[in-house]
Write an enzyme that holds these catalytic residues in place. Sequence first.
Site, PDB file in Angstrom:
ATOM      1  N   ASP A  15      -7.625  -2.267   8.805  1.00 60.78           N
ATOM      2  CA  ASP A  15      -7.599  -3.620   9.318  1.00 60.78           C
ATOM      3  C   ASP A  15      -8.749  -4.514   8.988  1.00 60.78           C
ATOM      4  O   ASP A  15      -9.316  -5.149   9.887  1.00 60.78           O
ATOM      5  CB  ASP A  15      -7.226  -3.590  10.800  1.00 60.78           C
ATOM      6  CG  ASP A  15      -6.220  -2.858  10.929  1.00 60.78           C
ATOM      7  OD1 ASP A  15      -5.087  -2.441  10.151  1.00 60.78           O
ATOM      8  OD2 ASP A  15      -6.145  -1.803  11.990  1.00 60.78           O
ATOM      9  N   LYS A  18      -7.774  -6.929   4.520  1.00 60.13           N
ATOM     10  CA  LYS A  18      -7.608  -6.596   2.953  1.00 60.13           C
ATOM     11  C   LYS A  18      -6.462  -7.613   2.568  1.00 60.13           C
ATOM     12  O   LYS A  18      -6.622  -8.196   1.260  1.00 60.13           O
ATOM     13  CB  LYS A  18      -7.090  -5.174   2.926  1.00 60.13           C
ATOM     14  CG  LYS A  18      -8.259  -4.276   3.234  1.00 60.13           C
ATOM     15  CD  LYS A  18      -7.771  -2.808   3.122  1.00 60.13           C
ATOM     16  CE  LYS A  18      -6.838  -2.224   3.933  1.00 60.13           C
ATOM     17  NZ  LYS A  18      -7.110  -2.161   5.352  1.00 60.13           N
ATOM     18  N   GLY A  42      -0.642  -2.267   7.658  1.00 61.34           N
ATOM     19  CA  GLY A  42      -0.057  -3.583   8.308  1.00 61.34           C
ATOM     20  C   GLY A  42      -1.092  -4.765   7.697  1.00 61.34           C
ATOM     21  O   GLY A  42      -1.967  -4.677   8.177  1.00 61.34           O
ATOM     22  N   HIS A  43      -0.681  -5.320   6.651  1.00 60.36           N
ATOM     23  CA  HIS A  43      -1.634  -6.343   6.042  1.00 60.36           C
ATOM     24  C   HIS A  43      -1.174  -7.912   6.348  1.00 60.36           C
ATOM     25  O   HIS A  43       0.050  -8.095   6.034  1.00 60.36           O
ATOM     26  CB  HIS A  43      -1.550  -6.142   4.542  1.00 60.36           C
ATOM     27  CG  HIS A  43      -2.006  -4.709   4.102  1.00 60.36           C
ATOM     28  ND1 HIS A  43      -2.316  -4.118   2.678  1.00 60.36           N
ATOM     29  CD2 HIS A  43      -2.684  -3.545   4.953  1.00 60.36           C
ATOM     30  CE1 HIS A  43      -2.737  -2.918   2.945  1.00 60.36           C
ATOM     31  NE2 HIS A  43      -2.922  -2.608   3.993  1.00 60.36           N
ATOM     32  N   GLN A 228      -5.146   1.410   4.647  1.00 57.08           N
ATOM     33  CA  GLN A 228      -5.964   2.155   5.687  1.00 57.08           C
ATOM     34  C   GLN A 228      -7.596   1.735   5.333  1.00 57.08           C
ATOM     35  O   GLN A 228      -7.793   0.558   4.779  1.00 57.08           O
ATOM     36  CB  GLN A 228      -5.763   3.729   5.859  1.00 57.08           C
ATOM     37  CG  GLN A 228      -4.396   3.888   6.009  1.00 57.08           C
ATOM     38  CD  GLN A 228      -3.228   3.752   5.331  1.00 57.08           C
ATOM     39  OE1 GLN A 228      -3.348   3.955   3.969  1.00 57.08           O
ATOM     40  NE2 GLN A 228      -2.491   3.045   5.604  1.00 57.08           N
TER      41      GLN A 228
HETATM   42  P1  GDP Z   1      -5.799  -5.540   6.868  1.00 58.95           P
HETATM   43  O1  GDP Z   1      -4.801  -4.331   7.411  1.00 58.95           O
HETATM   44  O2  GDP Z   1      -6.917  -4.860   6.398  1.00 58.95           O
HETATM   45  O3  GDP Z   1      -4.913  -6.228   6.030  1.00 58.95           O
HETATM   46  O4  GDP Z   1      -5.890  -6.255   8.145  1.00 58.95           O
HETATM   47  P2  GDP Z   1      -4.843  -6.700   9.273  1.00 58.95           P
HETATM   48  O5  GDP Z   1      -3.875  -7.669   8.927  1.00 58.95           O
HETATM   49  O6  GDP Z   1      -4.352  -5.585   9.964  1.00 58.95           O
HETATM   50  O7  GDP Z   1      -5.601  -7.393  10.425  1.00 58.95           O
HETATM   51  C1  GDP Z   1      -6.794  -8.321  10.026  1.00 58.95           C
HETATM   52  C2  GDP Z   1      -6.418  -9.521  10.971  1.00 58.95           C
HETATM   53  O8  GDP Z   1      -7.583 -10.608  10.907  1.00 58.95           O
HETATM   54  C3  GDP Z   1      -5.231 -10.195  10.711  1.00 58.95           C
HETATM   55  O9  GDP Z   1      -4.474 -10.836  11.905  1.00 58.95           O
HETATM   56  C4  GDP Z   1      -5.831 -11.425   9.699  1.00 58.95           C
HETATM   57  O10 GDP Z   1      -5.010 -12.733   9.794  1.00 58.95           O
HETATM   58  C5  GDP Z   1      -7.077 -11.833  10.455  1.00 58.95           C
HETATM   59  N1  GDP Z   1      -8.127 -12.282   9.694  1.00 58.95           N
HETATM   60  C6  GDP Z   1      -8.655 -12.131   8.335  1.00 58.95           C
HETATM   61  N2  GDP Z   1      -9.650 -12.479   8.055  1.00 58.95           N
HETATM   62  C7  GDP Z   1      -9.994 -13.095   9.221  1.00 58.95           C
HETATM   63  C8  GDP Z   1     -11.353 -13.732   9.302  1.00 58.95           C
HETATM   64  O11 GDP Z   1     -12.206 -14.022   8.897  1.00 58.95           O
HETATM   65  N3  GDP Z   1     -11.295 -14.393  10.897  1.00 58.95           N
HETATM   66  C9  GDP Z   1     -10.351 -14.139  11.649  1.00 58.95           C
HETATM   67  N4  GDP Z   1     -10.517 -14.663  13.072  1.00 58.95           N
HETATM   68  N5  GDP Z   1      -9.314 -13.604  11.391  1.00 58.95           N
HETATM   69  C10 GDP Z   1      -9.071 -12.951  10.130  1.00 58.95           C
HETATM   70  P1  IMO Z   2      -4.207  -0.690   7.102  1.00 56.34           P
HETATM   71  O1  IMO Z   2      -3.605  -0.812   5.739  1.00 56.34           O
HETATM   72  C1  IMO Z   2      -5.590   1.030  10.762  1.00 56.34           C
HETATM   73  C2  IMO Z   2      -4.786   5.038  11.454  1.00 56.34           C
HETATM   74  C3  IMO Z   2      -3.653   5.453  12.839  1.00 56.34           C
HETATM   75  C4  IMO Z   2      -4.365   6.933  13.097  1.00 56.34           C
HETATM   76  C5  IMO Z   2      -4.458   7.605  11.718  1.00 56.34           C
HETATM   77  C6  IMO Z   2      -3.418   8.515  11.294  1.00 56.34           C
HETATM   78  O2  IMO Z   2      -3.376  -1.862   7.970  1.00 56.34           O
HETATM   79  O3  IMO Z   2      -5.684  -0.884   7.218  1.00 56.34           O
HETATM   80  P2  IMO Z   2      -0.840   7.972  10.168  1.00 56.34           P
HETATM   81  O4  IMO Z   2       0.198   7.052  10.926  1.00 56.34           O
HETATM   82  O5  IMO Z   2      -1.432   7.479   8.863  1.00 56.34           O
HETATM   83  O6  IMO Z   2      -0.780   9.409  10.149  1.00 56.34           O
HETATM   84  O7  IMO Z   2      -1.987   7.802  11.380  1.00 56.34           O
HETATM   85  O8  IMO Z   2      -4.619   6.375  10.828  1.00 56.34           O
HETATM   86  N1  IMO Z   2      -3.872   4.234  10.538  1.00 56.34           N
HETATM   87  C7  IMO Z   2      -4.570   2.978  10.490  1.00 56.34           C
HETATM   88  N2  IMO Z   2      -5.441   2.409  11.133  1.00 56.34           N
HETATM   89  N3  IMO Z   2      -5.127   0.306   9.898  1.00 56.34           N
HETATM   90  C8  IMO Z   2      -4.325   1.209   8.947  1.00 56.34           C
HETATM   91  O9  IMO Z   2      -3.791   0.423   7.773  1.00 56.34           O
HETATM   92  C9  IMO Z   2      -3.994   2.444   9.287  1.00 56.34           C
HETATM   93  N4  IMO Z   2      -3.039   3.380   8.665  1.00 56.34           N
HETATM   94  C10 IMO Z   2      -3.008   4.512   9.515  1.00 56.34           C
HETATM   95  O10 IMO Z   2      -3.896   4.611  13.698  1.00 56.34           O
HETATM   96  O11 IMO Z   2      -5.394   6.939  13.656  1.00 56.34           O
HETATM   97 MG    MG Z   3      -3.784  -3.601   9.078  1.00 59.98          MG
END
Ligand code: GDP
Ligand code: IMO
Ligand code: MG
Length: 434
Positions: A15, A18, A42-43, A228
């Site tokens: 998270d 990416k 979850g991207h 991840q």
């Molecule tokens: P990922 O799994 O690495 O793709 O990240 P996630 O999507 O799970 O979580 C990142 C969250 O931060 C999402 O809700 C994005 O829309 C948000 N986001 C990304 N870059 C920024 C930033 O620079 N500032 C803020 N406030 N939110 C951001």
């Molecule tokens: P993105 O790509 C954050 C974490 C879960 C748990 C551990 C194992 O959005 O960054 P699993 O279901 O993979 O067996 O769970 O890994 N986890 C993540 N945490 N972002 C993710 O993906 C994750 N994918 C798995 O919360 O701690």
């Molecule tokens: Mg994510």
Amino acid sequence: MSEANVCVMGLQWGDEGKGKVVDALAEVSQYVVRYCGGANAGHTVVVGGEKFALHLIPCGVFRPEVINVVGNGVVFDPPVGLEEIDGLRSRGVDVGGQNLRISTAAHVVMPWHKAADTHSEQALGGRKIGTTARGIGPCYADKANRSTAIRVGDLTCGESLREKVRLICDGKNKVFAALYGAEPLDADAIADEYAAYGQRLAPMIANTGAVLRRAVAAGDRVLFEGGQGSMLDVDHGTFPFVTSSSVSACGVPAGAGVPPRAVGTVVGLLKAYTTRVGAGPFPTEQDNDTGAYLRDRGKEYGTTTGRPRRCGWLDLFAARYAAELSGTDEVALALLDVLTGLDELKLCTGYRVGDEIVEDFDPMQLGASEPVYETLPGWSDEIGDCQTFADLPGEAKAYVDRVEAVLDRPVGVISVGPDREQTIVHHTNVRGLG
Ligand code: GDP
Ligand code: IMO
Ligand code: MG
């Protein structure tokens, strides 16, 4: 500016933001490839103020010219993938045989994997991993077990799929009944359901390794989208509180079917603080008002499960380890805007155990480690509208400078908000970021 292929992967516990950076780089890429994980990811991509959360489909889908590839290293969940495709189509994003290829060799998450994930976590009680309950671990376990695995290519194989499902269900039903007192699974109903998914997916199923090796040989630009984060890597993360695949850049060749030299430039995503979902050690965690402030401003609730994320200070000792592991060329620093309003900011630059400073980061020793912090002054102005590094408050610039110094790597871009436009170009050498 480097024209090489690029791998975007997380330096923390996932998270890191990416999705946003992959979307930006997709504009100048011919292929975007997922190589690890599955629907646990979850991207988030924000396009024209509209927010999209992707789990299985690569973040290149918003660029019509891009071929999106779900590589062999991914575990693919057909109903989740198809629902995602339908959801994107209903919002005007074109996804189908023309721009999506799913590897015949990717393993299929089956209903028994999700059941096993949930049952196993329940049975572990206080020792649970805190998985996303998407069946990820059990599916990779069956991949390693071989005889109990189903791959995407099997979904279009009619009667042989039915035979496999019957044989596997027979065994799983005995184990689930004995271990968890679970009701038996209906093998024929599952075989029918998954054969129907196979029919719908057929135009997208391909030998993706061959597709990508040809693309690499032709000089096309391939972007590898990590899932991840490195600290969740099955080999190099905080085992057993990890996911079940190789998520660092080291996982790209095996998970995509390309030679190691095809990985190209590695961009490590770094959130300006640290978050973690699920259980496991987290030395810089702030289970207090600071953590709550970060969670609130960063909207730190899981994109996949909605769980509140644990929040804490930026751990550069862990991030440097992750950066070294993947041979990270440059860092993309995200969510810097979330730090606005804190009087002072702490940066963890090392660990100690008792009075001893830890020399080499060891993900197995985190439980005993205390973070060593530097304290930097915070800033109070919102920075979401800053367009250049010069626009940032001095304290924010100093924070970025310190990140570069401790990681011994350039910060290529700085993200100051979720929108595409909220990105400051800094020291990047990657075409598409600069
Ligand atoms: P990922 O799994 O690495 O793709 O990240 P996630 O999507 O799970 O979580 C990142 C969250 O931060 C999402 O809700 C994005 O829309 C948000 N986001 C990304 N870059 C920024 C930033 O620079 N500032 C803020 N406030 N939110 C951001
Ligand atoms: P993105 O790509 C954050 C974490 C879960 C748990 C551990 C194992 O959005 O960054 P699993 O279901 O993979 O067996 O769970 O890994 N986890 C993540 N945490 N972002 C993710 O993906 C994750 N994918 C798995 O919360 O701690
Ligand atoms: Mg994510």
